[in-house]
Motif scaffolding. Structure first.
Motif, PDB file in Angstrom:
ATOM      1  N   UNK A 255       0.820  -1.218   0.000  1.00  0.00           N
ATOM      2  CA  UNK A 255       0.000   0.000   0.000  1.00  0.00           C
ATOM      3  C   UNK A 255       0.853   1.266   0.000  1.00  0.00           C
ATOM      4  N   UNK A 256       0.380   2.271  -0.719  1.00  0.00           N
ATOM      5  CA  UNK A 256       1.002   3.595  -0.658  1.00  0.00           C
ATOM      6  C   UNK A 256       0.440   4.329   0.565  1.00  0.00           C
ATOM      7  N   UNK A 257       1.309   4.851   1.390  1.00  0.00           N
ATOM      8  CA  UNK A 257       0.849   5.529   2.599  1.00  0.00           C
ATOM      9  C   UNK A 257       0.581   7.012   2.383  1.00  0.00           C
ATOM     10  N   UNK A 258       1.037   7.562   1.270  1.00  0.00           N
ATOM     11  CA  UNK A 258       0.722   8.949   0.972  1.00  0.00           C
ATOM     12  C   UNK A 258       1.738   9.917   1.561  1.00  0.00           C
ATOM     13  N   UNK A 259       1.375  11.200   1.537  1.00  0.00           N
ATOM     14  CA  UNK A 259       2.291  12.243   1.996  1.00  0.00           C
ATOM     15  C   UNK A 259       2.319  12.319   3.516  1.00  0.00           C
ATOM     16  N   UNK A 260       3.365  12.934   4.024  1.00  0.00           N
ATOM     17  CA  UNK A 260       3.494  13.141   5.459  1.00  0.00           C
ATOM     18  C   UNK A 260       4.204  12.025   6.195  1.00  0.00           C
ATOM     19  N   UNK A 261       4.549  10.962   5.481  1.00  0.00           N
ATOM     20  CA  UNK A 261       5.203   9.826   6.119  1.00  0.00           C
ATOM     21  C   UNK A 261       6.710   9.892   5.922  1.00  0.00           C
ATOM     22  N   UNK A 262       7.431   9.427   6.937  1.00  0.00           N
ATOM     23  CA  UNK A 262       8.870   9.241   6.839  1.00  0.00           C
ATOM     24  C   UNK A 262       9.194   7.780   7.089  1.00  0.00           C
TER      25      UNK A 262
ATOM     26  N   UNK B  47       6.632   6.568   9.986  1.00  0.00           N
ATOM     27  CA  UNK B  47       6.118   7.534  10.951  1.00  0.00           C
ATOM     28  C   UNK B  47       5.471   8.698  10.210  1.00  0.00           C
ATOM     29  N   UNK B  48       4.289   9.109  10.684  1.00  0.00           N
ATOM     30  CA  UNK B  48       3.587  10.245  10.069  1.00  0.00           C
ATOM     31  C   UNK B  48       3.392  11.354  11.093  1.00  0.00           C
ATOM     32  N   UNK B  49       3.810  12.555  10.715  1.00  0.00           N
ATOM     33  CA  UNK B  49       3.621  13.725  11.570  1.00  0.00           C
ATOM     34  C   UNK B  49       2.317  14.436  11.241  1.00  0.00           C
ATOM     35  N   UNK B  50       1.765  15.059  12.261  1.00  0.00           N
ATOM     36  CA  UNK B  50       0.600  15.897  12.046  1.00  0.00           C
ATOM     37  C   UNK B  50       1.005  17.331  11.766  1.00  0.00           C
ATOM     38  N   UNK B  51       0.007  18.213  11.600  1.00  0.00           N
ATOM     39  CA  UNK B  51       0.286  19.618  11.291  1.00  0.00           C
ATOM     40  C   UNK B  51       1.061  20.304  12.409  1.00  0.00           C
ATOM     41  N   UNK B  52       0.855  19.876  13.636  1.00  0.00           N
ATOM     42  CA  UNK B  52       1.547  20.483  14.761  1.00  0.00           C
ATOM     43  C   UNK B  52       2.944  19.946  14.980  1.00  0.00           C
TER      44      UNK B  52
ATOM     45  N   UNK C  22       3.732  16.896  15.870  1.00  0.00           N
ATOM     46  CA  UNK C  22       3.763  15.689  16.695  1.00  0.00           C
ATOM     47  C   UNK C  22       3.447  14.453  15.842  1.00  0.00           C
ATOM     48  N   UNK C  23       3.778  13.308  16.375  1.00  0.00           N
ATOM     49  CA  UNK C  23       3.561  12.055  15.661  1.00  0.00           C
ATOM     50  C   UNK C  23       2.088  11.668  15.739  1.00  0.00           C
ATOM     51  N   UNK C  24       1.470  11.471  14.586  1.00  0.00           N
ATOM     52  CA  UNK C  24       0.071  11.049  14.545  1.00  0.00           C
ATOM     53  C   UNK C  24      -0.078   9.540  14.424  1.00  0.00           C
TER      54      UNK C  24
ATOM     55  N   UNK D 130       5.805  -3.758  16.865  1.00  0.00           N
ATOM     56  CA  UNK D 130       6.019  -3.182  18.198  1.00  0.00           C
ATOM     57  C   UNK D 130       4.793  -2.347  18.548  1.00  0.00           C
ATOM     58  N   UNK D 131       3.706  -3.020  18.860  1.00  0.00           N
ATOM     59  CA  UNK D 131       2.417  -2.355  19.055  1.00  0.00           C
ATOM     60  C   UNK D 131       2.434  -1.377  20.225  1.00  0.00           C
ATOM     61  N   UNK D 132       3.102  -1.748  21.317  1.00  0.00           N
ATOM     62  CA  UNK D 132       3.129  -0.873  22.489  1.00  0.00           C
ATOM     63  C   UNK D 132       3.816   0.446  22.148  1.00  0.00           C
ATOM     64  N   UNK D 133       4.921   0.356  21.437  1.00  0.00           N
ATOM     65  CA  UNK D 133       5.628   1.574  21.040  1.00  0.00           C
ATOM     66  C   UNK D 133       4.817   2.376  20.031  1.00  0.00           C
ATOM     67  N   UNK D 134       4.127   1.713  19.117  1.00  0.00           N
ATOM     68  CA  UNK D 134       3.296   2.432  18.146  1.00  0.00           C
ATOM     69  C   UNK D 134       2.258   3.297  18.851  1.00  0.00           C
ATOM     70  N   UNK D 135       1.622   2.732  19.884  1.00  0.00           N
ATOM     71  CA  UNK D 135       0.623   3.492  20.636  1.00  0.00           C
ATOM     72  C   UNK D 135       1.287   4.607  21.430  1.00  0.00           C
ATOM     73  N   UNK D 136       2.419   4.310  22.064  1.00  0.00           N
ATOM     74  CA  UNK D 136       3.097   5.295  22.905  1.00  0.00           C
ATOM     75  C   UNK D 136       3.621   6.479  22.105  1.00  0.00           C
ATOM     76  N   UNK D 137       3.895   6.287  20.822  1.00  0.00           N
ATOM     77  CA  UNK D 137       4.438   7.375  19.999  1.00  0.00           C
ATOM     78  C   UNK D 137       3.385   8.389  19.561  1.00  0.00           C
ATOM     79  N   UNK D 138       2.134   8.036  19.633  1.00  0.00           N
ATOM     80  CA  UNK D 138       1.093   8.965  19.176  1.00  0.00           C
ATOM     81  C   UNK D 138       1.071  10.216  20.045  1.00  0.00           C
ATOM     82  N   UNK D 139       1.140  11.356  19.376  1.00  0.00           N
ATOM     83  CA  UNK D 139       1.106  12.622  20.083  1.00  0.00           C
ATOM     84  C   UNK D 139       2.436  13.081  20.621  1.00  0.00           C
TER      85      UNK D 139
END
Length: 294
Positions: A176-183, A205-210, A212-214, A230-239
Motif C-alpha cells: 500500500x502507498x501511505x501517501x504524503x506526510x510519512x517518513x 512515521x507520520x507527523x501531524x500539522x503540529x 507531533x507524531x500522529x 512493536x504495538x506498544x511503542x506504536x501506541x506510545x508514539x502517538x502525540x
C-alpha cells in the motif's frame, strides 16, 4: 556438502506449477519451490531439507516486474532484490521497501535472490518480512482452485512457515502507498554485510500539522519466531513531539521506543542472547524512528 537426490521440474506456466504442486501433495511427496534459491540451496546443501523434487519457477515472466496500481505498488514474486531497490516506482511510492532491500546480504545475492522468495521463506531474521508487516502488505497467491489474498499479519505463521497451502504459488505482493506526510527508515544491526540481521527495525512515521507524531508503524526483525509489530511503542508514539519537551529533561520519544521489545520472544543463538536482542530492539527503534522523522 552435497544435497540429497531430487527430481527437477521446470513448469511452463503458473497453472502448470500449481498442478505439479497439487499432484505432489496428493501423492504425499515433499516438493520445494525454487525461485532465486539464495535461501533454499544452503538448506539443501546442509541437508536440512530433503525434498523429492524442486519446482523451478525462475523462467515464468508473469511473476516478474513492478507496477504502479493506483493505491498500491505490485511487486511480482520473482522480481530480484536488485530490481526492487532500483525501481523508480518503489523508491517514489514505497521507499521503505527500497531501503530495506538495499541491506539484504550483498550484491551477488541481491542479483539472484527474489522478493517473493524472501517472503515465502518466512525467516524472521530476514529483512523484508518485517517491512511487509509494518506496511500491511497483501500477498496474492494462486492454486488450482483460483487466487486468494493473505494479509501480512496472517502470512507469517511460524519459523520458516508461511501461510501457503499445499499447491499454492505466491504470485506477488501488494504494497500500500501511505501517501504524503510519512517518513521511513530501516535500521539493522548485523555482524557482516552477508549475515542475517541480529535485530532490524522497519519504521514508518507520520507527523501531524503540529509536528507531533500522529501514527507510527514499527516492524521488528528477528525478535520472535515470526516478524512482529512493536504495538506498544506504536501506541506510545502517538502525540509525541520529535524532540525532548519535558521540563526535567525527559525525552518522550526515547521513552516510547524503550518499550519496543514488549511482547516479543527473541531467540538465543551463537550471535546474541535474548536480553541483548531486547536491548538492540529498543536502541534501534529509537534510531529508526528518529531517522524516519528526519
Amino acid at each position: 556438502m552435497i544435497p540429497a537426490p531430487f527430481d527437477y521440474i521446470r513448469p511452463a506456466s503458473v497453472e502448470d506449477a500449481c498442478r505439479v504442486l497439487a499432484d505432489a501433495e496428493t501423492a504425499g511427496d515433499e516438493v520445494k519451490v525454487l525461485a532465486g534459491g539464495q535461501s533454499l540451496l544452503p538448506l539443501l546443501r546442509l541437508r536440512l531439507a530433503y525434498p523429492s523434487a524442486l519446482v523451478d519457477l525462475g523462467r515464468l515472466p508473469e511473476l516478474r516486474g513492478v507496477a504502479d496500481r493506483g493505491d498500491h505498488v505490485y511487486i511480482g514474486a520473482l522480481t530480484t532484490h536488485d530490481e526492487v531497490m532500483r525501481s523508480g516506482v518503489v523508491r517514489e511510492h514505497v521507499p521503505l521497501v527500497a531501503l530495506a532491500t538495499a541491506t539484504v546480504a550483498d550484491p551477488a545475492v541481491r542479483h539472484r535472490g527474489t522478493f517473493g522468495g524472501s517472503m515465502a521463506h518466512a525467516d524472521p531474521a530476514g529483512d523484508l518480512p518485517a517491512v511487509a508487516l509494518a506496511l500491511d502488505c497483501v500477498f496474492v497467491v494462486r492454486s488450482s482452485d483460483g487466487e486468494r489474498e493473505i494479509p501480512a499479519a496472517e502470512f507469517f505463521v511460524d519459523y520458516l512457515e508461511p501461510a501457503l497451502e499445499p499447491g499454492e504459488v505466491l504470485l506477488g505482493v501488494r504494497v500500500p502507498k501511505l501517501g504524503s506526510g510519512w517518513g521511513f527508515h530501516y535500521e539493522k544491526f548485523h555482524r557482516t554485510a552477508q549475515a542475517w540481521a541480529t535485530v532490524g527495525v522497519a519504521a514508518a512515521v507520520r507527523r501531524g500539522d503540529g509536528g507531533t507524531i500522529e501514527e507510527a508503524r514499527i516492524g521488528l526483525t528477528n525478535m520472535g519466531p515470526t516478524p512482529v509489530r512493536a504495538r506498544v511503542t506504536e501506541v506510545a508514539l502517538r502525540g509525541v513531539a520529535p524532540s525532548p519537551s519535558g521540563s526535567n529533561g525527559s525525552d518522550p520519544l526515547r521513552d516510547a521506543c524503550a518499550q519496543a521489545d514488549a511482547g516479543t520472544s527473541p531467540p538465543a543463538d551463537l550471535h546474541a542472547r535474548p536480553d541483548y536482542r531486547r536491548h538492540l530492539a529498543r536502541v534501534l527503534t529509537r534510531r529508526a524512528v528518529g531517522a524516519a522523522l528526519g
